[in-house]
Write a protein that holds these residues in place. Sequence first.
Motif, PDB file in Angstrom:
ATOM      1  N   PRO A 194       0.805  -1.236   0.000  1.00 27.62           N
ATOM      2  CA  PRO A 194       0.000   0.000   0.000  1.00 27.62           C
ATOM      3  C   PRO A 194       0.831   1.276   0.000  1.00 27.62           C
ATOM      4  O   PRO A 194       0.309   2.348  -0.320  1.00 27.62           O
ATOM      5  N   ARG A 195       2.107   1.188   0.355  1.00 28.01           N
ATOM      6  CA  ARG A 195       2.937   2.386   0.424  1.00 28.01           C
ATOM      7  C   ARG A 195       3.338   2.894  -0.952  1.00 28.01           C
ATOM      8  O   ARG A 195       3.689   4.064  -1.105  1.00 28.01           O
ATOM      9  N   TRP A 196       3.291   2.015  -1.974  1.00 27.22           N
ATOM     10  CA  TRP A 196       3.687   2.466  -3.312  1.00 27.22           C
ATOM     11  C   TRP A 196       2.742   1.995  -4.421  1.00 27.22           C
ATOM     12  O   TRP A 196       2.730   2.558  -5.510  1.00 27.22           O
ATOM     13  N   PHE A 197       1.921   0.969  -4.143  1.00 24.19           N
ATOM     14  CA  PHE A 197       1.070   0.395  -5.184  1.00 24.19           C
ATOM     15  C   PHE A 197      -0.403   0.520  -4.817  1.00 24.19           C
ATOM     16  O   PHE A 197      -1.092   1.417  -5.278  1.00 24.19           O
ATOM     17  N   ALA A 198      -0.865  -0.375  -3.977  1.00 20.87           N
ATOM     18  CA  ALA A 198      -2.258  -0.367  -3.519  1.00 20.87           C
ATOM     19  C   ALA A 198      -2.417  -1.473  -2.489  1.00 20.87           C
ATOM     20  O   ALA A 198      -1.628  -2.420  -2.462  1.00 20.87           O
ATOM     21  N   PRO A 199      -3.452  -1.384  -1.632  1.00 16.29           N
ATOM     22  CA  PRO A 199      -3.732  -2.504  -0.734  1.00 16.29           C
ATOM     23  C   PRO A 199      -4.085  -3.760  -1.532  1.00 16.29           C
ATOM     24  O   PRO A 199      -4.813  -3.695  -2.525  1.00 16.29           O
ATOM     25  N   VAL A 200      -3.535  -4.886  -1.095  1.00  8.55           N
ATOM     26  CA  VAL A 200      -3.793  -6.169  -1.751  1.00  8.55           C
ATOM     27  C   VAL A 200      -4.239  -7.163  -0.692  1.00  8.55           C
ATOM     28  O   VAL A 200      -3.581  -7.324   0.338  1.00  8.55           O
ATOM     29  N   THR A 201      -5.341  -7.841  -0.953  1.00 12.71           N
ATOM     30  CA  THR A 201      -5.870  -8.822  -0.012  1.00 12.71           C
ATOM     31  C   THR A 201      -5.976 -10.178  -0.696  1.00 12.71           C
ATOM     32  O   THR A 201      -5.882 -10.286  -1.923  1.00 12.71           O
ATOM     33  N   GLY A 202      -6.170 -11.210   0.123  1.00 11.40           N
ATOM     34  CA  GLY A 202      -6.365 -12.541  -0.416  1.00 11.40           C
ATOM     35  C   GLY A 202      -5.463 -13.563   0.239  1.00 11.40           C
ATOM     36  O   GLY A 202      -4.831 -13.304   1.269  1.00 11.40           O
ATOM     37  N   ASP A 203      -5.416 -14.722  -0.353  1.00 11.36           N
ATOM     38  CA  ASP A 203      -4.575 -15.834   0.110  1.00 11.36           C
ATOM     39  C   ASP A 203      -3.260 -15.746  -0.669  1.00 11.36           C
ATOM     40  O   ASP A 203      -3.103 -16.362  -1.721  1.00 11.36           O
ATOM     41  N   LEU A 204      -2.331 -14.941  -0.143  1.00 11.56           N
ATOM     42  CA  LEU A 204      -1.154 -14.548  -0.920  1.00 11.56           C
ATOM     43  C   LEU A 204      -0.065 -15.620  -0.854  1.00 11.56           C
ATOM     44  O   LEU A 204       0.943 -15.490  -0.172  1.00 11.56           O
ATOM     45  N   ARG A 205      -0.279 -16.669  -1.629  1.00  9.13           N
ATOM     46  CA  ARG A 205       0.672 -17.774  -1.737  1.00  9.13           C
ATOM     47  C   ARG A 205       0.425 -18.450  -3.079  1.00  9.13           C
ATOM     48  O   ARG A 205      -0.600 -18.208  -3.732  1.00  9.13           O
ATOM     49  N   GLU A 206       1.377 -19.284  -3.506  1.00  8.25           N
ATOM     50  CA  GLU A 206       1.182 -20.027  -4.743  1.00  8.25           C
ATOM     51  C   GLU A 206      -0.074 -20.892  -4.628  1.00  8.25           C
ATOM     52  O   GLU A 206      -0.259 -21.623  -3.642  1.00  8.25           O
ATOM     53  N   GLY A 207      -0.944 -20.776  -5.605  1.00  8.30           N
ATOM     54  CA  GLY A 207      -2.213 -21.480  -5.577  1.00  8.30           C
ATOM     55  C   GLY A 207      -3.336 -20.670  -4.974  1.00  8.30           C
ATOM     56  O   GLY A 207      -4.506 -21.067  -5.040  1.00  8.30           O
ATOM     57  N   GLY A 208      -3.006 -19.524  -4.365  1.00  7.91           N
ATOM     58  CA  GLY A 208      -4.007 -18.662  -3.759  1.00  7.91           C
ATOM     59  C   GLY A 208      -4.543 -17.627  -4.736  1.00  7.91           C
ATOM     60  O   GLY A 208      -4.234 -17.640  -5.924  1.00  7.91           O
ATOM     61  N   THR A 209      -5.369 -16.738  -4.212  1.00  7.81           N
ATOM     62  CA  THR A 209      -5.951 -15.675  -5.016  1.00  7.81           C
ATOM     63  C   THR A 209      -5.625 -14.334  -4.375  1.00  7.81           C
ATOM     64  O   THR A 209      -5.269 -14.257  -3.191  1.00  7.81           O
ATOM     65  N   PHE A 210      -5.764 -13.259  -5.160  1.00  8.97           N
ATOM     66  CA  PHE A 210      -5.494 -11.916  -4.642  1.00  8.97           C
ATOM     67  C   PHE A 210      -6.485 -10.931  -5.246  1.00  8.97           C
ATOM     68  O   PHE A 210      -7.105 -11.196  -6.280  1.00  8.97           O
ATOM     69  N   GLN A 211      -6.617  -9.796  -4.598  1.00  6.03           N
ATOM     70  CA  GLN A 211      -7.424  -8.701  -5.124  1.00  6.03           C
ATOM     71  C   GLN A 211      -6.719  -7.387  -4.809  1.00  6.03           C
ATOM     72  O   GLN A 211      -6.423  -7.095  -3.652  1.00  6.03           O
ATOM     73  N   VAL A 212      -6.429  -6.614  -5.853  1.00 11.82           N
ATOM     74  CA  VAL A 212      -5.862  -5.278  -5.684  1.00 11.82           C
ATOM     75  C   VAL A 212      -7.020  -4.312  -5.519  1.00 11.82           C
ATOM     76  O   VAL A 212      -7.961  -4.320  -6.321  1.00 11.82           O
ATOM     77  N   GLU A 213      -6.976  -3.477  -4.499  1.00  9.77           N
ATOM     78  CA  GLU A 213      -8.070  -2.541  -4.239  1.00  9.77           C
ATOM     79  C   GLU A 213      -8.292  -1.632  -5.451  1.00  9.77           C
ATOM     80  O   GLU A 213      -7.368  -1.019  -5.976  1.00  9.77           O
ATOM     81  N   ASN A 214      -9.543  -1.595  -5.921  1.00 10.24           N
ATOM     82  CA  ASN A 214      -9.944  -0.764  -7.067  1.00 10.24           C
ATOM     83  C   ASN A 214      -9.190  -1.122  -8.348  1.00 10.24           C
ATOM     84  O   ASN A 214      -9.009  -0.275  -9.229  1.00 10.24           O
TER      85      ASN A 214
END
Length: 205
Positions: free
Chosen positions: A52-72
């Motif tokens: 979040p300090r340079w890109f955007a907040p990212v949520t999810g299961d942050l590992r290989e095989g997981g999923t992610f979502q970048v805010e907006n």
Amino acid sequence: MKDITEQLEAIRRRVERADTDEGEGVAVVIRRTYRGEAEDVWDAITSPERLPRWFAPVTGDLREGGTFQVENNAGGDIQRCDPPRLLRLTWGAPNSIVEVTLTAAGSDRTDLEVRHTVPLSVAGSAAGALYVGPGWDQGLLRLAQYLSGEDLGDLTTAENSIEGQEFSRGSIAAWADAVRASTLATEDQTTAAITAATTHFAPNL
């Protein structure tokens, strides 16, 4: 921001043909060298606390095989994660693939390459690079500023400022040159993409 021309020239860009599961595709390739070891650059691009300090907040299961979502922004699946060298994920759609590669570039230097590939049926032509390339350029710029210790403040405000839009306008021109160098789009396609990209990334200039 440092001199805008200097920041634009720090990024290397190319557009090329690529193979995809759906046949012929187009790849946008962006490369920049950062001061720092690969482990720290990797942490900056994968840590939920630092993103979040340079890109955007990212949520999810942050590992290989997981999923992610970048805010907006886009979300997707994490297909491969080999720290601190390789990150491969889908970006917004299963057939939109982003691969990030880190390689040592001498003492305390790391090359970061982003390769974003989509089928030609999605891109339309290589001119589609103008719809995503300037956005990746903004990300690589902000990462450089962050790693150099700059306080970026509100990221959206910075990107939409006149200075941020001037950077984007220069980025659009650079990507147009890369598209033309690829010979994979007509001049009419390139001109139309320049207009659309300018409306999106630099609407006040």
